[in-house]
Design a protein around this motif. Structure first.
Motif, PDB file in Angstrom:
ATOM      1  N   PRO A  10       0.842  -1.204   0.000  1.00  0.00           N
ATOM      2  CA  PRO A  10       0.000   0.000   0.000  1.00  0.00           C
ATOM      3  C   PRO A  10       0.874   1.249   0.000  1.00  0.00           C
ATOM      4  N   LYS A  11       0.332   2.332  -0.531  1.00  0.00           N
ATOM      5  CA  LYS A  11       1.108   3.572  -0.638  1.00  0.00           C
ATOM      6  C   LYS A  11       1.520   4.111   0.733  1.00  0.00           C
ATOM      7  N   LYS A  12       0.692   3.930   1.741  1.00  0.00           N
ATOM      8  CA  LYS A  12       1.040   4.413   3.075  1.00  0.00           C
ATOM      9  C   LYS A  12       2.304   3.715   3.577  1.00  0.00           C
ATOM     10  N   ASN A  13       2.397   2.420   3.365  1.00  0.00           N
ATOM     11  CA  ASN A  13       3.581   1.691   3.818  1.00  0.00           C
ATOM     12  C   ASN A  13       4.828   2.134   3.069  1.00  0.00           C
ATOM     13  N   ARG A  14       4.676   2.398   1.786  1.00  0.00           N
ATOM     14  CA  ARG A  14       5.822   2.867   1.002  1.00  0.00           C
ATOM     15  C   ARG A  14       6.286   4.215   1.518  1.00  0.00           C
ATOM     16  N   TRP A  15       5.358   5.115   1.777  1.00  0.00           N
ATOM     17  CA  TRP A  15       5.702   6.451   2.254  1.00  0.00           C
ATOM     18  C   TRP A  15       6.367   6.382   3.620  1.00  0.00           C
ATOM     19  N   LYS A  16       5.840   5.544   4.495  1.00  0.00           N
ATOM     20  CA  LYS A  16       6.437   5.412   5.833  1.00  0.00           C
ATOM     21  C   LYS A  16       7.835   4.817   5.727  1.00  0.00           C
ATOM     22  N   GLY A  17       7.997   3.865   4.825  1.00  0.00           N
ATOM     23  CA  GLY A  17       9.314   3.274   4.617  1.00  0.00           C
ATOM     24  C   GLY A  17      10.301   4.291   4.087  1.00  0.00           C
ATOM     25  N   LEU A  18       9.848   5.115   3.171  1.00  0.00           N
ATOM     26  CA  LEU A  18      10.696   6.157   2.606  1.00  0.00           C
ATOM     27  C   LEU A  18      11.093   7.161   3.687  1.00  0.00           C
ATOM     28  N   GLN A  19      10.135   7.556   4.502  1.00  0.00           N
ATOM     29  CA  GLN A  19      10.437   8.483   5.593  1.00  0.00           C
ATOM     30  C   GLN A  19      11.435   7.867   6.568  1.00  0.00           C
ATOM     31  N   ALA A  20      11.264   6.590   6.869  1.00  0.00           N
ATOM     32  CA  ALA A  20      12.182   5.920   7.791  1.00  0.00           C
ATOM     33  C   ALA A  20      13.599   5.885   7.217  1.00  0.00           C
ATOM     34  N   GLU A  21      13.721   5.645   5.919  1.00  0.00           N
ATOM     35  CA  GLU A  21      15.039   5.605   5.296  1.00  0.00           C
ATOM     36  C   GLU A  21      15.690   6.989   5.299  1.00  0.00           C
ATOM     37  N   PHE A  22      14.908   8.040   5.056  1.00  0.00           N
ATOM     38  CA  PHE A  22      15.460   9.387   5.069  1.00  0.00           C
ATOM     39  C   PHE A  22      15.926   9.783   6.470  1.00  0.00           C
ATOM     40  N   LYS A  23      15.303   9.263   7.490  1.00  0.00           N
ATOM     41  CA  LYS A  23      15.739   9.554   8.860  1.00  0.00           C
ATOM     42  C   LYS A  23      17.078   8.893   9.166  1.00  0.00           C
ATOM     43  N   LYS A  24      17.399   7.801   8.471  1.00  0.00           N
ATOM     44  CA  LYS A  24      18.662   7.088   8.679  1.00  0.00           C
ATOM     45  C   LYS A  24      19.840   7.785   7.994  1.00  0.00           C
ATOM     46  N   VAL A  25      19.550   8.631   7.004  1.00  0.00           N
ATOM     47  CA  VAL A  25      20.606   9.285   6.238  1.00  0.00           C
ATOM     48  C   VAL A  25      21.342  10.279   7.126  1.00  0.00           C
ATOM     49  N   ILE A  26      22.664  10.251   7.039  1.00  0.00           N
ATOM     50  CA  ILE A  26      23.472  11.238   7.754  1.00  0.00           C
ATOM     51  C   ILE A  26      23.811  12.330   6.741  1.00  0.00           C
ATOM     52  N   TRP A  27      23.132  13.464   6.858  1.00  0.00           N
ATOM     53  CA  TRP A  27      23.314  14.550   5.917  1.00  0.00           C
ATOM     54  C   TRP A  27      24.579  15.320   6.265  1.00  0.00           C
ATOM     55  N   PRO A  28      25.384  15.692   5.258  1.00  0.00           N
ATOM     56  CA  PRO A  28      26.621  16.420   5.540  1.00  0.00           C
ATOM     57  C   PRO A  28      26.336  17.862   5.956  1.00  0.00           C
TER      58      PRO A  28
END
Length: 67
Positions: A10-28
């Protein structure tokens, strides 16, 4: 038909997964980003000039061989 439903998330799960991955990114930080950008642009320019010089040299060599 049910196999197709299970494969598509479902699109909600994809969006939540995407948000979770962006939170893991260490931005310079800004300083690191500027240094890395300058390095990439500089190296790209140097490699471009190097390729142009090699290409021109090969073209001149071929013109000498053809004439």
């Amino acid at each position: 038909m049910e196999a197709e439903k299970k494969q598509k998330a479902p699109k909600k799960n994809r969006w939540k997964g995407l948000q979770a991955e962006f939170k893991k990114v260490i931005w310079p930080d800004k300083q690191t980003l500027v240094k890395q950008t300058v390095a990439v642009v500089s190296i790209t320019a140097v490699v471009g000039v190097l390729i142009a010089v090699i290409d021109s040299g090969i073209l001149q060599l071929l013109n000498l061989l053809i004439k």
